[in-house]
Each structure stands twice: as structure tokens, then as C-alpha cells.
Design a protein around this motif. Structure first.
Motif, PDB file in Angstrom:
ATOM      1  N   ILE A   1     -16.851  -7.306  88.124  1.00 37.48           N
ATOM      2  CA  ILE A   1     -15.949  -7.691  89.223  1.00 37.48           C
ATOM      3  C   ILE A   1     -15.357  -6.435  89.840  1.00 37.48           C
ATOM      4  N   SER A   2     -15.455  -6.310  91.142  1.00 38.14           N
ATOM      5  CA  SER A   2     -14.849  -5.167  91.834  1.00 38.14           C
ATOM      6  C   SER A   2     -13.345  -5.197  91.623  1.00 38.14           C
ATOM      7  N   PRO A   3     -12.705  -4.028  91.505  1.00 34.75           N
ATOM      8  CA  PRO A   3     -11.267  -3.992  91.219  1.00 34.75           C
ATOM      9  C   PRO A   3     -10.456  -4.794  92.237  1.00 34.75           C
ATOM     10  N   LEU A   4      -9.660  -5.698  91.729  1.00 33.64           N
ATOM     11  CA  LEU A   4      -8.790  -6.495  92.577  1.00 33.64           C
ATOM     12  C   LEU A   4      -7.457  -5.782  92.789  1.00 33.64           C
ATOM     13  N   LYS A   5      -6.856  -6.057  93.912  1.00 37.04           N
ATOM     14  CA  LYS A   5      -5.474  -5.634  94.132  1.00 37.04           C
ATOM     15  C   LYS A   5      -4.593  -6.325  93.095  1.00 37.04           C
ATOM     16  N   ILE A   6      -3.624  -5.592  92.540  1.00 40.31           N
ATOM     17  CA  ILE A   6      -2.737  -6.131  91.513  1.00 40.31           C
ATOM     18  C   ILE A   6      -1.311  -6.176  92.049  1.00 40.31           C
ATOM     19  N   ASN A   7      -0.632  -7.299  91.798  1.00 43.08           N
ATOM     20  CA  ASN A   7       0.802  -7.402  92.094  1.00 43.08           C
ATOM     21  C   ASN A   7       1.499  -7.929  90.849  1.00 43.08           C
ATOM     22  N   ILE A   8       2.296  -7.083  90.214  1.00 41.33           N
ATOM     23  CA  ILE A   8       3.142  -7.513  89.095  1.00 41.33           C
ATOM     24  C   ILE A   8       4.350  -8.176  89.747  1.00 41.33           C
ATOM     25  N   ASP A   9       4.221  -9.459  90.049  1.00 42.48           N
ATOM     26  CA  ASP A   9       5.159 -10.085  90.985  1.00 42.48           C
ATOM     27  C   ASP A   9       6.483 -10.513  90.351  1.00 42.48           C
ATOM     28  N   GLU A  10       6.691 -10.179  89.087  1.00 40.31           N
ATOM     29  CA  GLU A  10       8.035 -10.193  88.491  1.00 40.31           C
ATOM     30  C   GLU A  10       8.096  -9.062  87.474  1.00 40.31           C
ATOM     31  N   TYR A  11       9.073  -8.172  87.647  1.00 37.79           N
ATOM     32  CA  TYR A  11       9.253  -7.105  86.665  1.00 37.79           C
ATOM     33  C   TYR A  11      10.720  -6.786  86.483  1.00 37.79           C
ATOM     34  N   ALA A  12      11.020  -6.268  85.299  1.00 36.47           N
ATOM     35  CA  ALA A  12      12.338  -5.721  84.930  1.00 36.47           C
ATOM     36  C   ALA A  12      13.287  -6.810  84.444  1.00 36.47           C
ATOM     37  N   ASN A  13      14.270  -6.346  83.691  1.00 39.25           N
ATOM     38  CA  ASN A  13      15.294  -7.214  83.118  1.00 39.25           C
ATOM     39  C   ASN A  13      16.608  -7.010  83.851  1.00 39.25           C
ATOM     40  N   ARG A  14      17.574  -7.851  83.525  1.00 41.58           N
ATOM     41  CA  ARG A  14      18.888  -7.710  84.158  1.00 41.58           C
ATOM     42  C   ARG A  14      19.450  -6.296  83.969  1.00 41.58           C
TER      43      ARG A  14
END
Length: 883
Positions: free
Chosen positions: A240-253
Motif C-alpha cells: 500500500i502506498s503511504p497514506l496521509k496520517i492524521n493523529i486526530d486526537e492527541y495530548a492530555n489535559r
């Protein structure tokens, strides 16, 4: 031996930590992918355009229009402000159409009609190509239980999910053939599921266009690199060709709003060229804890402003420890066209050396100017002025092509920016750093209170606190904290108090010095007692040791830390043109290092520079353009011609102000801004001056300056408040409205505070009404300000507030002034390095222009009294929600 910058701060430790930056090791163009937010926007105008535009946000995640999960944050609604301020793309969290958390599982047959509705609405939007569909949210936990350790149960659950993924994917594409779809959007990274998911999706031709998962644990700072590498290996193994990645939730309070924590997250995402959105733990509309009210920067905002200002290509950064939780980390960029290198570091206390290698002589010459600034933690709801420059000096590049920048006495919660530019003739102005000291509340003598621990690695979803501790339960009549402080000289000191106010109304404490007569300190409301804000007051202290006491007043306040800083007169800042946002093709001239030391931006016809200028309060400020020729300044839609060194009197709103500068041909060194926000020359109107109709009425309130506010305004076409404004001249005015409201809808989410905004229609004369959004003020008794540009004719003008279909906020006062006016002072000498405009040092090395700002209105000559400073329209109602 490396060229070394004199240390900024106390003497260096024996073995400072080392961060190495290799300018010759490119990682690719700066992507700015890690500046995204989940529910960072709540309404059109919350946050403000001036807070949103400078950050160049590449992606946000919001709920579908009309989704029941939260009362606001609808994707199509917020897209208006997001796109007009240069935003990238919007992820539509499709399952947020449901009201419950976790989402009520009513089966795929219930979900599909909802999918149809969402896709049809998005596909009909003129910007549909800028939306991304996320069909499932955390399916490993919600609906499908894909994290089970039972192999047979996992296989059954997996197969049900994959079948539903294919069904929904094809349903979306049937309605919107060009749709971009993201997934699977797990709550964490799981090799097992992703391998199965990608194998299935490739075989069935339902591969997502964007790969998403969440990183929501402090261990993510250690594990993400391994997760990323593992994921790319799965793709490769499956062809599979590399897909765009979005870590669409990150970090804590504990990470949000904290520059020293954010730099750790952003550096690892930018290094790997993935997109990422901060998590939504609290209230929508504040960029996940990085903007105060609607328009005021905090420390986190300034960090992201620095990140947005990085241009060119990122380069390799080697920290003392890679992939480790809570350690010194950084990211860096090199722009050979602008001849700038920038380094952002943070995450550790103590001393460090920033070693920049391969400082090219052809780009920088033999000597560089190094500028170091700090973005400190000011709380989630605490204002932060323009970051202070800690050091600025010229330094020789060593024979091995390196420059070492020492950072001494770093603070763990702060981020630091180092900028290297070529050094020209002359000496840069030395940075002036006033004396300052900090005192933790838990170290004070405590009476009638309790020390609490917050926001640690083991309790990462606790709120951030300075030193991970604060003092609460200050609810007894005798409750107080005694701080023993020592100051070097007699004088005025700025006292900043980091606090939390859980009272639901403004709360007070009594401040006394050495047992003297106390004065009252009033603390505005905060979201909760651990959601930190900052209160600024001043104290007069003789030299030596003193006891500062903060004792209980009329409600409970939690204390975190106090900072004492020697006052240096009226606030002032110099905004360097070579670090401003640009459009067109201006050039950069570093022939002189005099003044602020980063050279001159050369503007020609078609070029523009935009400065982000901070104001501590609404009012008039002195703005001096340091330039070689006349400039055109635009602020709040008004234009004025500025002579070099000529002091202008400009009306700025509290928080960030975007000032655009153009010229026929001029070298621009800086905009120098000073003042504390004068209200001399403004027009002011209390609620009692209005003609009220349709049920709107004055309501008594001890929290409104005139003792009452306009309540029960709106919810009917006839319910209005009309003011007659006598404008001395025709022109653009800034109406500054004082308002309050605490509209909420509780969806039962223990970790989300579902505050809502209210709107008011403001009508000037016979012009069309303008809908203005007013963010929730945390209580009915706390008054915030919102600046609204309006055009007035000379003489009497009718200004009417109302809302035909819903309640407007409570208003108690408004004031205003002409946006732009001349101060009447003589010219100020231009800065030494703003001589004749110069071409770029190397032909063909012109910077790539950023997106131009919005079109300006025609210019006009303005008198300094041409402004209606609408300080407030109406105070808060009673604490009961209006019906």
C-alpha cells in the motif's frame, strides 16, 4: 570551538543538556501539521479571526451539522471562519450525530440514514472538497469492542466492523464520489487491528484516503515513533502506498496550554510529517486550551504562533533523550531564501546548550545575530503578553560551522525560540529582562487550606499546575497563604496570581503586605477550580524581605503560584518585520544589525506584511513604524498612511490585533507598540442610556459598574436596546461591548463542559443588521469585552442591539473610539537599519509569499477621536437561565 552566545540567565551548570540542530540535514518542507484541534472552534467568531488566522491551522475535527453530541461546533457552521482565516481541512466526526457518550448502539440500519444526511449536506457545500469524512470514532472501544483479548471474540467483532466499514464507505461514495474518507480512528495504536483492517480495505477497494488513530496517553511521547514506524512497515508489507496520517486526537489535559509540553508533541509529529489535532477535554471554542476568552493569547497560543512562523524546511534535531516522556525536545527550520534558522525547544528545567551545526557561510556569513525568546505557561485562561526577548547578540560562526546558544535557568513549562539571522553592521539592542521571581503556593505558609497534586505523568488527564501542585479548600474564614518574598530594590512590582475560581461568580481575596491594610483582589470565574487563569495586580514594595498575604474574601479561590516582576513602566514591544507574515515577494536585508537586530523586510508594490500585536486591554496605543519610507497600515478594516518614525495613536482590542503593512517601496524594520490602553477620547454609554423595548429591561447587579445591566434582551423581534451615538466625524469606529452570559446545555459528558454562545444583531442606522457571536463568560456575573468594527456618519447614529429568535447576552456598557488617529507627536527617529530599500542579498532568493490577507476597505484620513468605544452592551442576567 563553537561560536557561543552569552548565557541568558544565571551561570551555567557544569553539564548543561545539549540539543543539536543540523542545518544540513533536511527533513522536508515545514508542514505545520501538528497545530490542529478537536472542537477548537465552537461558532463563527469563536475564537476570533485575529486569534485564528495567525496559527495557519491545517486541520480541525468537528461534529456534523446538527449533531447531538455537543451543543455547538458544527462543521459547516465553523467552516466559514476557519476557511476565511486560511484553514486547511475539516474532519467531520460523523458519529457525533448521536447524543450519548459512548454513542448509543442502535445498529447499522439506524446509522445509515444519518450517514446519508451528513454526506448530502457536506457534498452540497461549495467547499466540499475541503472536508474529510470520519465514519467511526474509536471503534476499538465503541460499538465493536476490538480490544478484546479473546481471539474468537475479536475475530467476530472485527468482521462485523469491517463489514460496516465497507457499507458506510460505499454509502458515502455513492452520494459523494470524490469524498475523502479517514479511519479507522482507533482510541490508540493497535498493530493487530490495523493489519487486518488494511488487508481487508485493500482487497475490497475501501482503503481510507487518510489514516487516523489517537495518541492520548503520556506514554505516547515515548511510543509514537515506534507506532509510526510499525504502521509504515505494515503498509509496505501489504503493498500500500503511504497514506496521509492524521493523529486526530492527541495530548492530555496536563499538556494543553503548556508550551513546554506542546513542543514535545509537535516536534515528533512534525518530524514524521503527520497531521495531528489536540484533544477536546473541556470546552469548545478555545482551540483546546490555547486562547483566552475569544481573542486573548495565552502561552500555548504563542507557541503555536511561533510554530506557524517557521518557514522553509525542517532540519534534524537531536535531543538529549529521544522518545522519552517529559524531556527536553525541539524542532527546527531553515529558510535559505529568508536566511533564517529557527529552533523551538522546551520540556525541561535547568540549563541547556542549543548547538546549531552547518551554519552555511553562503547563507549566514561569518557572524550571526541570535535572538532568544520565551513563551511561558500562563494557564488555560491566563493572558500572555508578547513573548519576552531574553537575549539578542552577535556571535561569530566557529571554524567548524557551528553556533552554540546557551539557555540557562529554563522553566519546564516554557518553550523557547532561537532565531539565527545574518549579522550586519552595528550592534543589536541588548535585551532588557526585568528582575522576576516565582513562588509556589504549596511552599507558602498555609492556614485553612490543603495542598493538591495535579497533572502528573501518572495522572496525565489532571489539569496542569505549576510544579504539579496547588493549594485549594481555602474556604474557612481564617484561610490564607503567606508568601515570603525578597525584592532587590524599592519600587512598583507586577504581581501575577495563577488561580482557579470555582464559585460561579467573581470571587475575592484580601491582599496585604507585611500585615498592612488589605486591598481586595477580584478573580473572574474559571471553568472549574483547576482550570488555571491569571490575575495581574501591582504592589509597592521597599527593598528587602516581605510577607505577601492572600486571605479568603467572599468566595473560595484556589492558588497555584505568584510571580513578582519589577515594573518597567508602560508595556512595550517591538515586532520585527523579518518575522512577520508575508504575502507577495518581499526581500530580506541584513546589512545592519542595529536595533532589534534581525534586519529589514523590503516591501514593494504588491507585497504585504502582517504583524500580530498584543494589547493588554481595549484602548489607544502608540504605534511607531520603523521604516525607510511611508507605509500604509490597515487595522480593523481602516487604512492610514504612516510616515517613517511617526507615532500613531491606534485603537487596539484586548488580545491579538492583526496590523497589515504595505508600501510602494520601503525597508521595514519593526512596529514598536507601547501603552496600557488609554480610553481618553473614547465615547462611553451605560445600559441606562438605552431606549429599551419589547421586554428588555434594566436589572440591578453589584457586578455591573453602573449598578445595572440590560437583561431579557432578544428572543423577540421587538425586544431591543437602542443607543444614540453622537460621532464627531464619519469613519470606522470600534464598538467595544461589555457583556455576560452563561448559556449551557449539559449532555452528561463528565469531561466536556458544554457551554454555548449567544448572538446579537447589531444595527447601525439603516444598514443591514450584523450578527455578532458572544462566547460564554463562565458565569452570569462576569463581564467580558468584544470589539466590533462599525461605520458611523458624523453626528447622531442609532445603534440597536437585539435578537429576534433567541436571547442576546446581557449588556451593561459599551464604549468606543476611532480605529486610527494621529497622536499629534512629532516624528520619532527611524531605526538605524531602515536606510534605503535594498534588494535581496542573492538574486532569485525571494521568499515564497503566504496567503494574502482579506481585501481592505478604502482608506480614509481619521481623527483620533473617531471611535466609538462600545465598552459593553449589557451585563449579565440573574444566575437563572433566561427563558
Amino acid at each position: 570551538m563553537a561560536g557561543t552566545l552569552p548565557a541568558a540567565g544565571p551561570a551555567a551548570a557544569a553539564d548543561p543538556q545539549r540539543v543539536t540542530v543540523d542545518l544540513a540535514a533536511s527533513e522536508g518542507p515545514v508542514m505545520h501539521g501538528a497545530n490542529g484541534t478537536l472542537y477548537g472552534l465552537s461558532d463563527d467568531g469563536v475564537p476570533s479571526d485575529a486569534a485564528l488566522a495567525p496559527l495557519k491551522i491545517t486541520s480541525i475535527s468537528q461534529k456534523p451539522e446538527g449533531g447531538a453530541q455537543h451543543p455547538n461546533g458544527d462543521a459547516l457552521t465553523v467552516s466559514k471562519s476557519f476557511f476565511r482565516n486560511g484553514g486547511g481541512e475539516i474532519n467531520v466526526m460523523m458519529q457525533d450525530i448521536y447524543a450519548k457518550w459512548p454513542y448509543e448502539d442502535l445498529g447499522i440500519d439506524d446509522y445509515l440514514p444519518k450517514v446519508d444526511k451528513i454526506v448530502k449536506e457536506v457534498a452540497a457545500d461549495p467547499n466540499s472538497d475541503r472536508f474529510v469524512y470520519i465514519p467511526f470514532n474509536e471503534p476499538d472501544q465503541i460499538w465493536y469492542n476490538l480490544g478484546t483479548s479473546d481471539p474468537a471474540q475479536y475475530a467476530a467483532n472485527r468482521d462485523r466492523f469491517l463489514k460496516d466499514w465497507k457499507t458506510v464507505y460505499q454509502r458515502i461514495r455513492a452520494i459523494d464520489p470524490d469524498a475523502r474518507i479517514a479511519g479507522p480512528n482507533e482510541s490508540g495504536y493497535h498493530t493487530r487491528l490495523l493489519t487486518d483492517f488494511l488487508t481487508f480495505a485493500k482487497r475490497e477497494n475501501v482503503l481510507p484516503q487518510i489514516m487516523t488513530w489517537h495518541e492520548l496517553d503520556s506514554s505516547s511521547l515515548r511510543n509514537f515513533q515506534g507506532n509510526y514506524d510499525n504502521y509504515r512497515s505494515i503498509e509496505k508489507n501489504l503493498g500500500i502506498s503511504p497514506l496521509k496520517i492524521n493523529i486526530d486526537e492527541y495530548a492530555n489535559r496536563r499538556d494543553l496550554s503548556v508550551p513546554g509540553q506542546l513542543v514535545q508533541w509537535v516536534s515528533m509529529f512534525e518530524r514524521n510529517k503527520v497531521y495531528a489535532n489536540q484533544a477536546y477535554w473541556d470546552a469548545a471554542g478555545n482551540l483546546d486550551g490555547n486562547v483566552v476568552r475569544s481573542n486573548i493569547p495565552n502561552g500555548g497560543w504563542w507557541f503555536f504562533r511561533w510554530y506557524a512562523g517557521m518557514t522553509g524546511k525542517t532540519v534534524k534535531v537531536t535531543p538529549p533523550q529521544a522518545d522519552t516522556v517529559d524531556t527536553l525536545q525541539g524542532l527546527a527550520s531553515l529558510d535559505t531564501a529568508r536566511r533564517q534558522a529557527q529552533v523551538l525547544v522546551g520540556g525541561a528545567a535547568g540549563d541547556s546548550d542549543i548547538v546549531v551545526r552547518n551554519v552555511s557561510r553562503s547563507v549566514f556569513g561569518r557572524t550571526v545575530t541570535a535572538t532568544v525568546a520565551e513563551s511561558a505557561w500562563s494557564g488555560y485562561e491566563g493572558q500572555h503578553a508578547t513573548p519576552r526577548v531574553l537575549a539578542r547578540t552577535k556571535v561569530q560562526v566557529a571554524a567548524d560551522g557551528s553556533v552554540t546558544v546557551p539557555l540557562r535557568g529554563m522553566r519546564k513549562m516554557s518553550a523557547y525560540r532561537v532565531v539565527l539571522t545574518p549579522a550586519g553592521a552595528g550592534s543589536p539592542s541588548a535585551a532588557t529582562v526585568p528582575w522576576s521571581a516565582s513562588y509556589e503556593a504549596e511552599d507558602a505558609a498555609i492556614t485553612g487550606g490543603q495542598v493538591y497534586t495535579q497533572g502528573t505523568v501518572s495522572n496525565a488527564n489532571g489539569y496542569a499546575a505549576s510544579g504539579t501542585k496547588d493549594v485549594g479548600s481555602l474556604n474557612q474564614p481564617s484561610s490564607k497563604l503567606d508568601f515570603t518574598v525578597t525584592v532587590p530594590a524599592a519600587g512598583t512590582y507586577d504581581l501575577a496570581i495563577l488561580y482557579g475560581n470555582q464559585a460561579g461568580t467573581p470571587a475575592t481575596q484580601k491582599l496585604s503586605v507585611d500585615g498592612g491594610d488589605p486591598v481586595t483582589v477580584t478573580y473572574p470565574s474559571t471553568e472549574n477550580w483547576t482550570y488555571r487563569a491569571k490575575k495581574d495586580v501591582t504592589v509597592q514594595l521597599p527593598a528587602g524581605t516581605h510577607l505577601l498575604t492572600l486571605a479568603k474574601g467572599d468566595a473560595e479561590v484556589t492558588l497555584d503560584r505568584i510571580d513578582l516582576t519589577a515594573a518597567a513602566g508602560a508595556p512595550s514591544a517591538s515586532y520585527e518585520a523579518t518575522l512577520a507574515d508575508i504575502s507577495g515577494r518581499p526581500s530580506y536585508d541584513y546589512s545592519s544589525s542595529a536595533g532589534t537586530g534581525t534586519g529589514t523586510l523590503v516591501l514593494r508594490s504588491g507585497d504585504k506584511a502582517v504583524f500580530d500585536v498584543y494589547a493588554p486591554r481595549d484602548g489607544y496605543y502608540t504605534v511607531v513604524p520603523r521604516a525607510s519610507a511611508a507605509l500604509r497600515l490597515e487595522l480593523h478594516g481602516e487604512k492610514v498612511t504612516a510616515a517613517p518614525g511617526k507615532a500613531l495613536r491606534l485603537y487596539l482590542v484586548a488580545g491579538n490585533n492583526r496590523i497589515a503593512v504595505t508600501a510602494g517601496h520601503a525597508g521595514v524594520h519593526s512596529l514598536d507598540v507601547s501603552g496600557a490602553g488609554s480610553t481618553v477620547g473614547t465615547l462611553s454609554y451605560e445600559g441606562g442610556a438605552a431606549t429599551l423595548a419589547g421586554g428588555a429591561r434594566l436589572v440591578d447587579s453589584v457586578h455591573a459598574s453602573a449598578g445595572s445591566f440590560i437583561g431579557w434582551l432578544g428572543n423577540s423581534p421587538t425586544s431591543t436596546a437602542e443607543f444614540t451615538v453622537d460621532a464627531p466625524k464619519a469613519g470606522r469606529y470600534l464598538l467595544v461591548v461589555h457583556y455576560a452570559h452563561n448559556e449551557r446545555r449539559d449532555n452528561g459528558h463528565s469531561y466536556n463542559t458544554d457551554i454555548m454562545s449567544r448572538t446579537a444583531d447589531i444595527t447601525v442606522g439603516t444598514a443591514a443588521p450584523r450578527e455578532v457571536t458572544f462566547k460564554n463568560t463562565w458565569s452570569w456575573d462576569d463581564y467580558w469585552t468584544l470589539g466590533v468594527p462599525v461605520d458611523l456618519k458624523e453626528g447622531p447614529n442609532k445603534v440597536t442591539f437585539g435578537n429576534a429568535s433567541a436571547w442576546a447576552p446581557n449588556l451593561y456598557r459599551w464604549y468606543g473610539g476611532g480605529v486610527i488617529g494621529f497622536s499629534g507627536r512629532g516624528p520619532v527617529p527611524p531605526a538605524p537599519n531602515t536606510g534605503p530599500p535594498a534588494r535581496a542579498s542573492a538574486p532569485g532568493h525571494r521568499p515564497v509569499g503566504l496567503r494574502p490577507s482579506r481585501a481592505a476597505q478604502p482608506s480614509r484620513t481619521v481623527n483620533e477621536h473617531q471611535a466609538v468605544h462600545a465598552d459593553s452592551v449589557a451585563p449579565s442576567l440573574t444566575r437563572t437561565r433566561q427563558r
